[in-house]
Design a protein around this motif. Sequence first.
Motif, PDB file in Angstrom:
ATOM      1  N   PHE A  87      -5.367  -0.886 -54.747  1.00 41.75           N
ATOM      2  CA  PHE A  87      -3.999  -1.146 -55.212  1.00 41.75           C
ATOM      3  C   PHE A  87      -3.336   0.141 -55.682  1.00 41.75           C
ATOM      4  CE2 PHE A  87      -4.553  -0.488 -59.729  1.00 41.75           C
ATOM      5  CZ  PHE A  87      -5.912  -0.705 -59.932  1.00 41.75           C
ATOM      6  N   MET A  88      -2.021   0.075 -55.747  1.00 41.09           N
ATOM      7  CA  MET A  88      -1.230   1.144 -56.357  1.00 41.09           C
ATOM      8  C   MET A  88      -0.524   0.516 -57.559  1.00 41.09           C
ATOM      9  SD  MET A  88      -0.634   3.479 -53.401  1.00 41.09           S
ATOM     10  CE  MET A  88       1.079   3.821 -53.196  1.00 41.09           C
ATOM     11  N   ALA A  89      -0.528   1.232 -58.657  1.00 37.18           N
ATOM     12  CA  ALA A  89       0.186   0.774 -59.845  1.00 37.18           C
ATOM     13  C   ALA A  89       1.168   1.872 -60.252  1.00 37.18           C
ATOM     14  CB  ALA A  89      -0.788   0.480 -60.969  1.00 37.18           C
ATOM     15  N   TYR A  90       2.417   1.473 -60.415  1.00 39.15           N
ATOM     16  CA  TYR A  90       3.472   2.426 -60.786  1.00 39.15           C
ATOM     17  C   TYR A  90       3.747   2.305 -62.271  1.00 39.15           C
ATOM     18  CZ  TYR A  90       4.282   2.622 -55.770  1.00 39.15           C
ATOM     19  OH  TYR A  90       4.120   2.771 -54.418  1.00 39.15           O
ATOM     20  N   TYR A  91       3.961   3.437 -62.905  1.00 38.66           N
ATOM     21  CA  TYR A  91       4.218   3.404 -64.334  1.00 38.66           C
ATOM     22  C   TYR A  91       5.098   4.566 -64.742  1.00 38.66           C
ATOM     23  CZ  TYR A  91       0.423   6.886 -64.523  1.00 38.66           C
ATOM     24  OH  TYR A  91      -0.363   7.990 -64.334  1.00 38.66           O
ATOM     25  N   LYS A  92       5.669   4.426 -65.925  1.00 33.96           N
ATOM     26  CA  LYS A  92       6.555   5.454 -66.442  1.00 33.96           C
ATOM     27  C   LYS A  92       5.942   6.012 -67.712  1.00 33.96           C
ATOM     28  CE  LYS A  92      11.466   6.181 -66.658  1.00 33.96           C
ATOM     29  NZ  LYS A  92      12.785   5.571 -66.517  1.00 33.96           N
ATOM     30  N   GLU A  93       5.856   7.310 -67.756  1.00 32.34           N
ATOM     31  CA  GLU A  93       5.320   7.971 -68.940  1.00 32.34           C
ATOM     32  C   GLU A  93       6.302   9.080 -69.286  1.00 32.34           C
ATOM     33  OE1 GLU A  93       1.328   9.354 -68.332  1.00 32.34           O
ATOM     34  OE2 GLU A  93       0.795   9.005 -70.410  1.00 32.34           O
ATOM     35  N   LYS A  94       6.764   9.127 -70.518  1.00 33.50           N
ATOM     36  CA  LYS A  94       7.889   9.970 -70.894  1.00 33.50           C
ATOM     37  C   LYS A  94       9.021   9.632 -69.935  1.00 33.50           C
ATOM     38  CE  LYS A  94       4.992  13.117 -73.294  1.00 33.50           C
ATOM     39  NZ  LYS A  94       3.661  13.302 -72.704  1.00 33.50           N
ATOM     40  N   ASN A  95       9.579  10.600 -69.175  1.00 37.80           N
ATOM     41  CA  ASN A  95      10.658  10.188 -68.290  1.00 37.80           C
ATOM     42  C   ASN A  95      10.301  10.255 -66.822  1.00 37.80           C
ATOM     43  OD1 ASN A  95      12.773   9.194 -69.846  1.00 37.80           O
ATOM     44  ND2 ASN A  95      13.217  11.267 -70.570  1.00 37.80           N
ATOM     45  N   GLU A  96       9.015  10.251 -66.555  1.00 36.21           N
ATOM     46  CA  GLU A  96       8.585  10.452 -65.195  1.00 36.21           C
ATOM     47  C   GLU A  96       7.910   9.196 -64.641  1.00 36.21           C
ATOM     48  OE1 GLU A  96       6.054  13.912 -62.854  1.00 36.21           O
ATOM     49  OE2 GLU A  96       5.896  13.705 -65.024  1.00 36.21           O
ATOM     50  N   ILE A  97       8.220   8.871 -63.381  1.00 34.98           N
ATOM     51  CA  ILE A  97       7.535   7.750 -62.742  1.00 34.98           C
ATOM     52  C   ILE A  97       6.317   8.285 -62.012  1.00 34.98           C
ATOM     53  CG2 ILE A  97       7.675   5.929 -61.013  1.00 34.98           C
ATOM     54  CD1 ILE A  97      10.457   5.433 -61.744  1.00 34.98           C
ATOM     55  N   LEU A  98       5.193   7.664 -62.260  1.00 31.77           N
ATOM     56  CA  LEU A  98       3.943   8.114 -61.653  1.00 31.77           C
ATOM     57  C   LEU A  98       3.277   6.934 -60.955  1.00 31.77           C
ATOM     58  CD1 LEU A  98       2.817  10.068 -64.816  1.00 31.77           C
ATOM     59  CD2 LEU A  98       3.545  11.118 -62.680  1.00 31.77           C
ATOM     60  N   VAL A  99       2.344   7.271 -60.082  1.00 32.32           N
ATOM     61  CA  VAL A  99       1.629   6.206 -59.388  1.00 32.32           C
ATOM     62  C   VAL A  99       0.142   6.501 -59.450  1.00 32.32           C
ATOM     63  CG1 VAL A  99       1.883   7.352 -57.137  1.00 32.32           C
ATOM     64  CG2 VAL A  99       1.437   4.902 -57.224  1.00 32.32           C
ATOM     65  N   LEU A 100      -0.643   5.457 -59.592  1.00 30.15           N
ATOM     66  CA  LEU A 100      -2.081   5.645 -59.453  1.00 30.15           C
ATOM     67  C   LEU A 100      -2.584   4.684 -58.396  1.00 30.15           C
ATOM     68  CD1 LEU A 100      -4.158   3.376 -60.867  1.00 30.15           C
ATOM     69  CD2 LEU A 100      -3.226   4.334 -62.935  1.00 30.15           C
ATOM     70  N   LYS A 101      -3.538   5.170 -57.621  1.00 30.57           N
ATOM     71  CA  LYS A 101      -4.127   4.349 -56.585  1.00 30.57           C
ATOM     72  C   LYS A 101      -5.604   4.240 -56.886  1.00 30.57           C
ATOM     73  CE  LYS A 101      -4.371   4.013 -51.567  1.00 30.57           C
ATOM     74  NZ  LYS A 101      -3.957   4.640 -50.308  1.00 30.57           N
ATOM     75  N   GLU A 102      -6.097   3.031 -56.860  1.00 30.98           N
ATOM     76  CA  GLU A 102      -7.498   2.836 -57.216  1.00 30.98           C
ATOM     77  C   GLU A 102      -8.167   1.846 -56.290  1.00 30.98           C
ATOM     78  OE1 GLU A 102      -8.648   2.166 -61.509  1.00 30.98           O
ATOM     79  OE2 GLU A 102      -9.926   0.640 -60.624  1.00 30.98           O
ATOM     80  N   LYS A 103      -9.414   2.143 -55.965  1.00 26.12           N
ATOM     81  CA  LYS A 103     -10.270   1.169 -55.293  1.00 26.12           C
ATOM     82  C   LYS A 103     -11.162   0.580 -56.367  1.00 26.12           C
ATOM     83  CE  LYS A 103     -13.610   2.377 -52.280  1.00 26.12           C
ATOM     84  NZ  LYS A 103     -14.079   2.869 -50.963  1.00 26.12           N
ATOM     85  N   SER A 104     -10.956  -0.691 -56.666  1.00 30.24           N
ATOM     86  CA  SER A 104     -11.726  -1.350 -57.714  1.00 30.24           C
ATOM     87  C   SER A 104     -12.849  -2.170 -57.102  1.00 30.24           C
ATOM     88  CB  SER A 104     -10.834  -2.313 -58.502  1.00 30.24           C
ATOM     89  OG  SER A 104      -9.879  -1.620 -59.244  1.00 30.24           O
TER      90      SER A 104
END
Length: 144
Positions: A87-104
């Motif tokens: 899956f990919m999970a999108y998130y905002k930290e401070k003012n930046e949008i980031l994405v993490l991709k993980e195989k769980s």
Amino acid sequence: MKACYCDSLKAYEKCCEPFLLGKKIPKSALELMRSRYSAYVLRKGQYLYDTCSTKLKNIDDIKSMNEQNINWLSLKVQSFKNNEVVFMAYYKEKNEILVLKEKSLFITEDKKIVYDSGEMLPAQIERNEICPCGSGKKYKKCCR
Ligand SMILES: [Zn+2]
Ligand SMILES: [Zn+2]
């Protein structure tokens, strides 16, 4: 109706809420993964603790999960087979949008499916992708 956080397109009450309230138990790794994402969004550290394998369980995580300072935006499930979800999970930290991709990877313990390990994969937000912030604009014309 409130859409669920987990990208299922179902109503929250008919999707992850029964899992988070302990009224139902996820029957597949995919259901569990989605409900764990919703638990991250809602800061339900206890649920995250309860749904990971014995080797991962760390009581201190409950507090840090509940206090995390990340604004989760959205989830995209990329693939699912047996006990593996990418899956990919999108998130905002401070003012930046980031994405993490993980195989769980998930295992079964005491007849319950639990989260056992995760492998980070490289990922980035594509310029022409719809912006994860929900504006409906292309990423390159929005939060980039
Ligand atoms: Zn859900
Ligand atoms: Zn945006």
